[in-house]
Scaffold this motif. Structure first.
Motif, PDB file in Angstrom:
ATOM      1  N   SER A  32     -90.883  39.064  47.077  1.00 28.25           N
ATOM      2  CA  SER A  32     -89.561  38.584  46.548  1.00 28.25           C
ATOM      3  C   SER A  32     -88.495  38.704  47.578  1.00 28.25           C
ATOM      4  O   SER A  32     -87.600  37.699  47.527  1.00 28.25           O
ATOM      5  N   HIS A  35     -88.317  35.432  49.360  1.00 25.68           N
ATOM      6  CA  HIS A  35     -88.177  34.256  48.700  1.00 25.68           C
ATOM      7  C   HIS A  35     -86.636  34.134  48.475  1.00 25.68           C
ATOM      8  O   HIS A  35     -86.070  33.117  48.607  1.00 25.68           O
ATOM      9  N   HIS A  36     -86.139  35.093  47.977  1.00 24.38           N
ATOM     10  CA  HIS A  36     -84.482  35.191  47.851  1.00 24.38           C
ATOM     11  C   HIS A  36     -83.617  35.413  48.894  1.00 24.38           C
ATOM     12  O   HIS A  36     -82.655  34.997  48.927  1.00 24.38           O
ATOM     13  N   PHE A  37     -84.242  36.088  49.773  1.00 19.95           N
ATOM     14  CA  PHE A  37     -83.367  36.313  51.094  1.00 19.95           C
ATOM     15  C   PHE A  37     -84.038  35.846  52.428  1.00 19.95           C
ATOM     16  O   PHE A  37     -84.558  36.685  53.094  1.00 19.95           O
ATOM     17  N   GLU A  47     -75.026  39.489  50.860  1.00 21.48           N
ATOM     18  CA  GLU A  47     -74.823  39.091  49.424  1.00 21.48           C
ATOM     19  C   GLU A  47     -74.448  40.530  48.742  1.00 21.48           C
ATOM     20  O   GLU A  47     -73.614  40.231  47.543  1.00 21.48           O
TER      21      GLU A  47
END
Length: 184
Positions: A32, A35-37, A47
């Motif tokens: 993940s 995927h997100h970063f 963030e």
């Protein structure tokens, strides 16, 4: 993951906030992260400081709704004192953590921290201005309040004591009371 990154920044600083530690702290699956970063650790830290900035700005703005600016600043300092005590003096400001580290890998993080401090200073400047203090003096007082609070957090963590925070709170309280009582 962002909340975990903020918590780790508060406790350990930017250079110690690794993907592995964020995953361990958050319990998120490794896949993940990218995927997100997609830009990895630096994007996650960016963030985290952006989210921390927004949350603290909201807290400052809520605190500034008080009719009495001295009361508002006292509450701001009390918030930090409580955070220190609740974290057993382990939790500081994630923005300071990014600002003070030499980061050759991503020097823009320190610039972002500087921009965040300006944002907070603007909010405090407005509080003082709306209470009749001239713009220049309001801006200087706002800078002093932020410097005193952040410095008191650092000293309190180092000394494992609320004494530095209480001293800074008392001096800022007296200064603001005197300034507001003596304004034209």
């Amino acid at each position: 993951m962002v909340d975990s990154a903020m918590a780790l920044l508060r406790q350990n600083g930017a250079s110690s906030t690794t993907i592995d530690k964020v995953l361990s702290h958050s319990g998120a699956p490794r896949g993940s992260v990218y995927h997100h970063f997609p830009r990895g650790r630096i994007q996650l830290i960016e963030e985290a400081i952006s989210t921390a900035s927004d949350r603290m700005t909201t807290l400052i703005e809520e605190t500034l709704q008080a009719d009495d600016p001295v009361e508002a600043i006292d509450a701001f300092f009390a918030l930090w004192r409580d955070r220190l005590v609740d974290s057993d003096f382990r939790s500081g400001c994630p923005i300071v953590a990014v600002a003070v580290e030499t980061n050759d890998e991503s020097p823009h993080l320190a610039r972002s921290a500087g921009d965040i401090f300006v944002r907070w200073q603007d909010a405090l400047t407005e509080l003082f201005r709306k209470n009749g203090i001239p713009e220049d003096r309001s801006r200087r007082l706002a800078a002093l309040v932020i410097a005193a609070e952040e410095g008191a957090v650092v000293l309190s963590r180092a000394q494992q004591s609320t004494a530095p925070m209480e001293a800074a709170t008392a001096e800022i309280h007296d200064l603001l009371t005197h300034t507001l009582d003596s304004k034209p």
